[in-house]
Design a protein around this motif. Structure first.
Motif, PDB file in Angstrom:
ATOM      1  N   UNK A   1       0.629  -1.087  -0.172  1.00 14.43           N
ATOM      2  CA  UNK A   1      -0.047   0.061   0.010  1.00 14.43           C
ATOM      3  C   UNK A   1       0.748   0.989   0.010  1.00 14.43           C
ATOM      4  N   UNK A   2       0.351   2.579  -0.227  1.00 13.84           N
ATOM      5  CA  UNK A   2       0.958   3.716  -0.544  1.00 13.84           C
ATOM      6  C   UNK A   2       0.356   4.824   0.265  1.00 13.84           C
ATOM      7  N   UNK A   3       1.128   5.875   0.571  1.00 12.52           N
ATOM      8  CA  UNK A   3       0.506   7.227   0.926  1.00 12.52           C
ATOM      9  C   UNK A   3       1.686   8.073   0.923  1.00 12.52           C
ATOM     10  N   UNK A   4       1.722   9.070   0.292  1.00 13.69           N
ATOM     11  CA  UNK A   4       0.878   9.746  -0.521  1.00 13.69           C
ATOM     12  C   UNK A   4       0.640   9.234  -2.128  1.00 13.69           C
ATOM     13  N   UNK A   5       1.761   8.585  -2.617  1.00 13.05           N
ATOM     14  CA  UNK A   5       1.918   8.486  -4.044  1.00 13.05           C
ATOM     15  C   UNK A   5       2.615   6.895  -4.223  1.00 13.05           C
ATOM     16  N   UNK A   6       2.499   6.582  -5.305  1.00 12.96           N
ATOM     17  CA  UNK A   6       2.991   5.414  -5.715  1.00 12.96           C
ATOM     18  C   UNK A   6       3.447   5.193  -7.376  1.00 12.96           C
ATOM     19  N   UNK A   7       4.543   4.369  -7.547  1.00 12.99           N
ATOM     20  CA  UNK A   7       4.897   4.437  -8.922  1.00 12.99           C
ATOM     21  C   UNK A   7       4.515   3.313  -9.915  1.00 12.99           C
TER      22      UNK A   7
ATOM     23  N   UNK B   1     -11.202   6.919 -12.168  1.00 11.51           N
ATOM     24  CA  UNK B   1     -10.654   7.664 -11.120  1.00 11.51           C
ATOM     25  C   UNK B   1      -9.880   8.791 -11.726  1.00 11.51           C
ATOM     26  N   UNK B   2      -8.771   8.029 -12.732  1.00 15.85           N
ATOM     27  CA  UNK B   2      -7.714   9.079 -13.190  1.00 15.85           C
ATOM     28  C   UNK B   2      -7.256   8.304 -14.242  1.00 15.85           C
ATOM     29  N   UNK B   3      -7.098   9.081 -15.449  1.00 16.20           N
ATOM     30  CA  UNK B   3      -6.297   8.787 -16.822  1.00 16.20           C
ATOM     31  C   UNK B   3      -4.963   9.287 -16.456  1.00 16.20           C
ATOM     32  N   UNK B   4      -3.863   8.482 -16.309  1.00 18.58           N
ATOM     33  CA  UNK B   4      -2.495   8.672 -16.295  1.00 18.58           C
ATOM     34  C   UNK B   4      -1.663   8.930 -17.454  1.00 18.58           C
ATOM     35  N   UNK B   5      -2.137   7.976 -18.311  1.00 21.38           N
ATOM     36  CA  UNK B   5      -1.424   8.061 -19.723  1.00 21.38           C
ATOM     37  C   UNK B   5      -2.568   8.099 -20.731  1.00 21.38           C
ATOM     38  N   UNK B   6      -2.559   8.749 -21.803  1.00 24.52           N
ATOM     39  CA  UNK B   6      -3.286   8.446 -22.984  1.00 24.52           C
ATOM     40  C   UNK B   6      -2.674   9.118 -24.094  1.00 24.52           C
ATOM     41  N   UNK B   7      -1.535   8.286 -24.818  1.00 28.99           N
ATOM     42  CA  UNK B   7      -0.728   8.981 -25.609  1.00 28.99           C
ATOM     43  C   UNK B   7       0.122   8.108 -26.223  1.00 28.99           C
ATOM     44  N   UNK B   8       0.744   8.449 -27.540  1.00 32.00           N
ATOM     45  CA  UNK B   8       1.626   7.452 -28.017  1.00 32.00           C
ATOM     46  C   UNK B   8       3.035   7.504 -27.427  1.00 32.00           C
ATOM     47  N   UNK B   9       3.608   6.104 -27.206  1.00 28.73           N
ATOM     48  CA  UNK B   9       5.048   6.164 -26.460  1.00 28.73           C
ATOM     49  C   UNK B   9       5.787   4.987 -27.210  1.00 28.73           C
ATOM     50  N   UNK B  10       6.967   5.573 -26.995  1.00 24.37           N
ATOM     51  CA  UNK B  10       8.098   4.571 -27.855  1.00 24.37           C
ATOM     52  C   UNK B  10       8.375   3.209 -27.059  1.00 24.37           C
TER      53      UNK B  10
ATOM     54  N   UNK C   1       8.706   2.147 -19.004  1.00 21.96           N
ATOM     55  CA  UNK C   1       8.160   3.309 -18.841  1.00 21.96           C
ATOM     56  C   UNK C   1       7.739   3.329 -17.434  1.00 21.96           C
ATOM     57  N   UNK C   2       7.550   4.556 -16.703  1.00 16.06           N
ATOM     58  CA  UNK C   2       7.214   4.678 -15.379  1.00 16.06           C
ATOM     59  C   UNK C   2       6.160   5.655 -15.094  1.00 16.06           C
ATOM     60  N   UNK C   3       5.367   5.875 -14.235  1.00 20.93           N
ATOM     61  CA  UNK C   3       4.626   7.271 -13.964  1.00 20.93           C
ATOM     62  C   UNK C   3       4.132   6.964 -12.715  1.00 20.93           C
ATOM     63  N   UNK C   4       4.228   7.936 -11.891  1.00 20.45           N
ATOM     64  CA  UNK C   4       3.524   8.182 -10.483  1.00 20.45           C
ATOM     65  C   UNK C   4       2.238   8.627 -10.479  1.00 20.45           C
ATOM     66  N   UNK C   5       1.544   8.025  -9.460  1.00 18.99           N
ATOM     67  CA  UNK C   5       0.148   8.522  -9.312  1.00 18.99           C
ATOM     68  C   UNK C   5       0.161   9.114  -7.864  1.00 18.99           C
ATOM     69  N   UNK C   6      -0.444  10.113  -7.578  1.00 17.76           N
ATOM     70  CA  UNK C   6      -0.623  11.068  -6.487  1.00 17.76           C
ATOM     71  C   UNK C   6      -1.576  10.887  -5.508  1.00 17.76           C
ATOM     72  N   UNK C   7      -2.645   9.904  -6.106  1.00 12.82           N
ATOM     73  CA  UNK C   7      -3.684   9.399  -5.349  1.00 12.82           C
ATOM     74  C   UNK C   7      -4.825  10.546  -5.538  1.00 12.82           C
ATOM     75  N   UNK C   8      -4.873  11.287  -6.509  1.00 17.72           N
ATOM     76  CA  UNK C   8      -5.727  12.374  -6.975  1.00 17.72           C
ATOM     77  C   UNK C   8      -6.614  11.735  -8.132  1.00 17.72           C
ATOM     78  N   UNK C   9      -7.934  12.413  -8.177  1.00 16.19           N
ATOM     79  CA  UNK C   9      -8.738  12.030  -9.289  1.00 16.19           C
ATOM     80  C   UNK C   9      -8.428  12.914 -10.507  1.00 16.19           C
ATOM     81  N   UNK C  10      -9.067  12.742 -11.636  1.00 17.81           N
ATOM     82  CA  UNK C  10      -8.968  13.629 -12.730  1.00 17.81           C
ATOM     83  C   UNK C  10      -9.439  15.034 -12.294  1.00 17.81           C
TER      84      UNK C  10
END
Length: 681
Positions: free
Chosen positions: A601-607, A630-639, A643-652
């Protein structure tokens, strides 16, 4: 088959079990449950007999007339009744309950014209409600005597009363009772360690589904010695006789649907059949309790003739489902093991469960897999015509489904087992080789359905049925090889238009589909698509299952209407995990993967880390337990690459999400995977 009547045993039956001395079990290794018995339980009986020729022996009498021949309703279509005085129970310490049956002698135009009831008290002051006896039409009995089912009273019962109601429903034919007997018995309690061992051995002795041309395996059966039969594996009062089994007969015992001591229920039935009815042994070949435990019934082993099918027992095997299934269904485990024992015998005796055949003892053409009531029309010499409703309306209505399942178990080609990762969006015109499906004959159906409602693409898996009065069971089973895997997640998108049913659920099996356990209820209203994500390791462990090479995940639904008014739909299903073939490769290069988030589990963010095979559009979203975005973290073209991305526990909307479980999903081309994470505050 005429059975000699055995005198009523009014003393305690005490015998030691010696399995090695049985007729058909010499040299047979004892099970752990058998070895735990120091001596068989004590069965104590008491009998009360009432000649119904005078009113003075009763507490109240209404609209009845007494003669030296008995008692009858006073007039045509008149209803009369009587209530006995208090009757003291002579068995001092019955355990674990007091079993009671009634046996009456007399005549009536219709069976319903005579109703016998009983009530009891533990203190002589506060009486329980009246319990009605039902007539038991099993086996052979003198035509003048009518035997009831068994009822079970509190072990502390001190007194009981009986009530008789008589009706003359047909002009010029008087309902007349001459004598009534009540048989009380204490079957003795089953020690707790033996109860646990019986259940444990049922779980341990699961067998994998047979493949190819191998015989279908016999499921685990609790022997007579293990359930505490006073005669052990023998039947000294009735020498076993044998037959060629051509028909499988399903019964219900018309007893209680719940018990904390099922072996004691079996001993009560054995005692009633053996001693009170004078059959010399229990009538059923097998009995099955609500937990799915199968009990060996009639002594003698395979193909022994029982006493269960309206005096026409040759060429049959009888299975008694313990309980009353007039308006309720047997438990899922009980139904599953009923299908297993019938599948074994179907294969053992080359019986086609889907067809019919002539049954000479009844002089009827019967379904090869029938209910007891199917013998009702018989007029064959030596048979006993009756109006039985056994095995109850609900269970009888499920026989078409049971026939199809038994046929599928015996004759199914045997599904391949998928390795991980496995995913499907149901875009093919049919299910792949890792699936098997079952639908109730004629009414139920499962289909890959092309519809605009699909969550992705144009097709989805639909469970629905053609309009019908009764409920139909639909099953879709995914076969998986999970041996050596861990961290397994199962995810599927689900939507429903269905009335809730207690058996609407997701089930797991680790023995190729022989035994299933419910792990997730598919109930409650849904607004559009809902994401279901299950931690397979955790749920399997909680249910005592291992991750085997013959693991099955089953989606099951009952309904009585068709889509779009009723039914389930599923889309975008995947199973992922860590193991020998978790990461698929093409030309030696990794295609795609999703790593567990850290911390969790995490607080406040996770990767969240993930890998994609090649450049292209990528979507990574977070959902709550209801499947709401709840949240769209990635919606794009990637190579291609990691890859990695953090979620800070917030909604869109920028709001802080509440504590709880969340799912994150990555989609990259044909790759799709879902995992779970926990946000703690």
């Amino acid at each position: 088959m005429q059975l000699q009547r055995v005198p009523m045993l009014s003393v305690v039956l005490v015998m030691f079990f010696i399995a090695a001395m049985t007729v058909y079990g010499q040299g047979k290794k004892q099970t752990s449950a058998e070895r735990l018995w120091q001596s068989p339980p004590k069965i104590e009986n008491q009998e009360f007999v009432f000649d119904l020729n005078r009113s003075s022996q009763f507490e109240s009498v209404d609209y009845l007339q007494f003669t030296k021949e008995g008692v009858a309703a006073a007039g045509v279509r008149e209803v009369g009744s009587l209530i006995s005085k208090n009757i003291e129970v002579g068995i001092r310490a019955p355990e674990p309950f007091l079993a009671v049956a009634s046996i009456w002698t007399g005549d009536a135009a219709n069976a319903s014209d005579i109703k016998v009831s009983i009530r009891s008290t533990v203190n002589g002051k506060n009486w329980g409600g009246w319990l009605d006896f039902a007539e038991d039409e099993h086996g052979n009995q003198p035509s003048a005597e009518h035997f009831s089912n068994l009822l079970f009273l509190d072990k502390k019962t001190k007194y009981f009363q009986f009530r008789i109601a008589l009706t003359n429903s047909t002009k010029n034919i008087s309902s007349n009772l001459k004598k009534i007997r009540f048989i009380l018995s204490s079957p003795g309690s089953t020690p707790e360690n033996i109860l646990q061992k019986i259940q444990q051995e049922k779980e341990e002795q699961r067998r994998p589904k047979s493949q190819g041309n191998l015989p279908y395996p016999k499921p685990s059966v609790t022997t007579r010695t293990a359930w505490g039969c006073p005669d052990g594996q023998n039947s000294p009062l009735w020498t076993p006789q044998y037959t060629t089994v051509t028909h499988l007969i399903v019964h219900h015992t018309a007893t209680s649907n719940s018990s904390e001591d099922w072996p004691a229920i079996v001993r009560s039935i054995w005692n009633y059949h053996t001693n009170s009815k004078g059959w010399g042994d229990i009538g059923y070949n097998y009995l099955i309790d609500a937990n799915g435990v199968i009990y060996e019934g009639r002594a003698g082993g395979n193909n022994v003739i029982g006493a269960h099918f309206s005096c026409a027992n040759s060429n049959t095997m009888g299975v008694g489902m313990i309980g009353t299934f007039t308006s309720v269904s047997p438990a899922a485990n009980a139904l599953s093991n009923l299908e297993e024992i019938l599948a074994w015998k179907s294969d053992d005796s080359s019986i086609n469960p889907l067809t019919t055949a002539w049954h000479n003892p009844t002089q009827l053409t019967l379904n090869n897999l029938s209910g007891h009531r199917d013998a009702n029309p018989t007029t064959a010499p030596g048979a006993c015509p009756s109006g039985t409703v056994c095995p109850g309306n609900n269970l009888y209505g499920q026989l078409p489904t049971i026939r199809t399942i038994v046929d599928d178990l015996v004759n199914g080609s045997g599904q391949a087992y998928a390795t991980l990762p496995y995913s499907t969006s149901f875009e093919a015109s049919s299910l792949d080789q890792y699936w098997s499906i079952f639908s109730s004959t004629a009414n139920g159906r499962i289909r890959v359905w092309e519809h605009e409602f699909s969550r992705s693409g144009s097709q989805m898996l639909a469970m629905d049925t053609y309009p019908t009065v009764g409920l139909n069971r639909n099953e879709a089973k995914l076969h998986l090889d999970l041996s050596g895997y861990s961290n397994i997640d199962f995810s599927v998108w689900w939507a429903k238009r269905d009335d809730d049913h207690s058996l609407d659920a997701i089930y797991f099996s680790n023995d190729g589909g022989i035994n299933f356990v419910k792990v997730f209820n598919l109930t409650g209203n849904t607004e559009g698509w809902v994401l279901i994500n299950l931690d397979v390791d955790q749920l399997a462990a909680a249910k005592g299952l291992t991750l085997s090479s013959t693991f099955v995940i089953k989606l099951q639904q009952y309904d009585n209407e068709w889509l779009p008014y009723d039914g389930f739909v599923f889309d975008d299903l995947s199973v992922t995990g860590s193991g020998p073939t978790t990461v698929a490769t093409v030309s030696g290069e990794t295609r795609a993967s999703l790593t567990a988030n850290y911390p969790n589990p995490f607080n406040p963010a996770t990767t969240i880390r993930y890998r994609i095979a090649q450049t292209g559009p990528v979507v990574l979203r977070v959902y709550n337990l209801r499947g709401q975005l709840v949240r769209t973290l990635i919606e794009k073209e990637q190579a291609g690459g990691t890859h990695s991305i953090a979620w800070d526990g917030k909604t869109d909307a920028g709001m802080q999400a509440p504590s709880g479980n969340y799912f994150y999903e990555v989609i990259a081309g044909s790759f799709r995977q879902v995992k779970r994470m926990i946000l703690l505050k």
